[in-house]
Write a protein that holds these residues in place. Sequence first.
Motif, short mmCIF file in Angstrom:
data_model
loop_
_atom_site.label_atom_id
_atom_site.label_comp_id
_atom_site.label_asym_id
_atom_site.label_seq_id
_atom_site.Cartn_x
_atom_site.Cartn_y
_atom_site.Cartn_z
N ARG A 235 0.82 -1.20 0.00
CA ARG A 235 0.00 0.00 0.00
C ARG A 235 0.86 1.27 0.00
NH1 ARG A 235 -5.22 -0.89 4.01
NH2 ARG A 235 -5.97 -2.85 3.05
N LEU A 236 1.91 1.23 0.77
CA LEU A 236 2.81 2.38 0.84
C LEU A 236 3.46 2.64 -0.53
CD1 LEU A 236 3.96 4.47 2.87
CD2 LEU A 236 5.87 2.89 3.24
N VAL A 237 3.86 1.56 -1.20
CA VAL A 237 4.46 1.69 -2.53
C VAL A 237 3.46 2.27 -3.52
CG1 VAL A 237 5.41 0.40 -4.49
CG2 VAL A 237 6.15 -0.14 -2.17
N ARG A 238 2.21 1.78 -3.48
CA ARG A 238 1.20 2.28 -4.41
C ARG A 238 0.91 3.76 -4.15
NH1 ARG A 238 -1.12 -2.91 -3.43
NH2 ARG A 238 -2.56 -2.03 -1.88
N MET A 239 0.88 4.17 -2.90
CA MET A 239 0.67 5.59 -2.56
C MET A 239 1.84 6.43 -3.08
SD MET A 239 -0.65 5.03 1.36
CE MET A 239 -0.49 6.77 1.79
N SER A 240 3.04 5.90 -2.96
CA SER A 240 4.22 6.62 -3.45
C SER A 240 4.15 6.82 -4.96
CB SER A 240 5.48 5.83 -3.08
OG SER A 240 6.62 6.36 -3.70
N ALA A 242 1.39 6.72 -6.85
CA ALA A 242 0.25 7.56 -7.21
C ALA A 242 0.54 9.04 -7.00
CB ALA A 242 -0.97 7.14 -6.38
N GLU A 243 1.27 9.36 -5.94
CA GLU A 243 1.58 10.76 -5.64
C GLU A 243 2.91 11.20 -6.26
OE1 GLU A 243 1.23 11.72 -1.51
OE2 GLU A 243 -0.42 10.31 -1.19
N ASN A 244 3.62 10.26 -6.91
CA ASN A 244 4.90 10.57 -7.54
C ASN A 244 5.88 11.16 -6.52
OD1 ASN A 244 6.74 10.62 -9.66
ND2 ASN A 244 6.15 12.69 -10.30
N VAL A 245 5.96 10.50 -5.37
CA VAL A 245 6.83 10.94 -4.28
C VAL A 245 7.70 9.76 -3.88
CG1 VAL A 245 6.91 11.79 -1.91
CG2 VAL A 245 5.14 12.61 -3.45
N LYS A 246 8.95 10.02 -3.59
CA LYS A 246 9.83 8.94 -3.17
C LYS A 246 9.31 8.28 -1.89
CE LYS A 246 14.13 10.62 -5.24
NZ LYS A 246 15.54 11.02 -5.01
N LEU A 247 9.58 6.99 -1.80
CA LEU A 247 9.01 6.19 -0.73
C LEU A 247 9.37 6.72 0.64
CD1 LEU A 247 7.29 3.60 -0.46
CD2 LEU A 247 9.42 2.33 -0.18
N HIS A 248 10.64 7.05 0.85
CA HIS A 248 11.04 7.49 2.19
C HIS A 248 10.48 8.86 2.54
CE1 HIS A 248 14.20 9.63 -0.10
NE2 HIS A 248 14.26 10.44 0.93
N ILE A 249 10.26 9.70 1.52
CA ILE A 249 9.65 11.02 1.78
C ILE A 249 8.20 10.86 2.19
CG2 ILE A 249 9.00 13.20 0.71
CD1 ILE A 249 11.52 13.04 -0.99
N ALA A 251 6.92 8.22 3.56
CA ALA A 251 6.92 7.62 4.89
C ALA A 251 7.17 8.67 5.96
CB ALA A 251 7.99 6.52 4.95
N GLU A 252 8.11 9.59 5.70
CA GLU A 252 8.39 10.66 6.66
C GLU A 252 7.14 11.51 6.89
OE1 GLU A 252 11.66 12.80 5.08
OE2 GLU A 252 13.16 11.28 5.61
N ARG A 253 6.43 11.84 5.82
CA ARG A 253 5.21 12.64 5.96
C ARG A 253 4.18 11.90 6.81
NH1 ARG A 253 4.15 14.57 -0.32
NH2 ARG A 253 5.99 15.92 -0.53
N MET A 254 4.02 10.60 6.56
CA MET A 254 3.03 9.80 7.29
C MET A 254 3.38 9.74 8.77
SD MET A 254 1.76 5.96 6.41
CE MET A 254 1.19 6.51 4.80
#
Length: 268
Positions: A235-240, A242-249, A251-254
């Motif tokens: 789910r985290l990968v799909r959100m990344s 979809a939003e065109n944002v790097k995974l760790h960024i 995750a930091e926001r979340m």
Amino acid sequence: MADYDPQPGRSSDPEPDLSAAQREADDVDLYAGLRGVAGLVAGARGVIDLLGDVAEFAARAIPGADGAGVTVIDMSGDKPSIKTWAVTAQFIEDIDKLQYVDHREGPCITCMQTRRPTVSGSLGSDKRWPRFGGGVARMGVHSALALPLLVGDQLIGAINTYARSRDAFGEHAVELGSQFAASAAVSVHNGQLLDRAQERTKQLQTALGSRAVIDQAIGIIRSRSGVGAEEAFDRLVRMSQAENVKLHILAERMVDEAVRRAIARHRD
């Protein structure tokens, strides 16, 4: 007799016999340069600063030099390329820009190709580098001595020395320069290794930090949805994506949002 590549077709006057005092003075300068490069450690100063120090020591250690530069190469591509260089004076910087950027020919490039010291006593008439030599001669610089930096069979760069007078570098200069270059190559190589190790450590620290925050984000998703770790990561990968944002960024926001909500609930 020093082993080097002189300027083709140029007959320079025989080197004058040096007095004992002059030879002793040259040996003292060489020893000071060798001692200097042997004591260099990159540390937090970085490779560029280390190269600058080596260039300063070279200008002192090599008889006849009015200035010097040290160049290192990048071997990661299909063929070696100039990575960076440091110089003792602005006129050396101008010369090396002519050599590496404008014309891509000159004594340093040649000495790295042949892996032998390269000497020119009249750059303006040196047929090996017609465009480079003419430009440098118009700057009032007429002699060059380039020395390859070799660690075993590995070429890591070169030392360039220049002089305003003609025929400034004879066998004596080549001999002392070669001794200096052998020691300088080890110091430069060690500095590069240390710099790479430090950069790798920073990358690993960043990766570990990123992994930690990603694991925290996975935990947040699991606590909210009740899914397993693998599904939470997907789910985290799909959100990344979809939003065109790097995974760790993402995750930091979340994680930051979860912390803000927790603080707000605690205050209420």
